[in-house]
Design an enzyme around this catalytic site. Structure first.
Site, PDB file in Angstrom:
ATOM      1  CE1 TYR A  14      -3.826   2.372   0.655  1.00  0.00           C
ATOM      2  CE2 TYR A  14      -2.350   3.353   2.275  1.00  0.00           C
ATOM      3  CZ  TYR A  14      -3.499   3.409   1.518  1.00  0.00           C
ATOM      4  OH  TYR A  14      -4.316   4.501   1.598  1.00  0.00           O
ATOM      5  CE  LYS A  18      -2.985   5.695  -1.166  1.00  0.00           C
ATOM      6  NZ  LYS A  18      -4.021   6.621  -1.619  1.00  0.00           N
ATOM      7  CG  LEU A  41      -8.453   9.619   5.353  1.00  0.00           C
ATOM      8  CD1 LEU A  41      -8.948   9.324   3.941  1.00  0.00           C
ATOM      9  CD2 LEU A  41      -8.150  11.087   5.517  1.00  0.00           C
ATOM     10  NE  ARG A  49     -12.416   0.538   2.389  1.00  0.00           N
ATOM     11  CZ  ARG A  49     -11.718   1.485   1.806  1.00  0.00           C
ATOM     12  NH1 ARG A  49     -10.999   2.323   2.519  1.00  0.00           N
ATOM     13  NH2 ARG A  49     -11.721   1.603   0.507  1.00  0.00           N
TER      14      ARG A  49
END
Length: 107
Positions: A14, A18, A41, A49
């Site tokens: 991940y 990014k 976030l 999730r």
């Protein structure tokens, strides 16, 4: 928007992706580019999730004591995005980490 810890050399897929995307965006050659690297976030999602939901619950409590350490409300990120467009940048490419996003998102 990227992610806290983004790095094209990361061993975590991940964060590596990014970081690679950040490099590709910079290579386009925009006159000015602002990359935001928020932490977790804090928001309500429609999709399921479970691991992220658990992290949000825990970090929501932590944010009461350390508001800029590990998380950021999506509204703050949105305000920071708008503010970064409206004010002069610090250079051709500006990278805003979580603390700077919180600060700019207050404006």
């Amino acid at each position: 928007q990227s992610s806290r810890g983004a790095n094209r050399h990361s061993s975590f897929l991940y964060l590596r992706v990014k970081g690679e995307v950040e490099n590709l965006v910079q290579a386009v050659g925009f006159d000015r580019c602002t990359i935001l690297r928020p932490a977790v976030l804090l928001c309500k999602r429609q999709e399921s999730r479970p691991a992220e939901w658990i992290a949000q619950q825990f970090l929501g409590v932590v944010a009461r004591v350390f508001p800029t350490a590990y998380s950021v409300p999506v509204e703050t990120v949105a305000r920071a995005m708008v503010a970064s467009v409206l004010q002069p940048g610090q250079g051709k490419v500006e990278v805003l980490e979580n603390g700077a996003i919180h600060e700019l998102g207050k404006a």
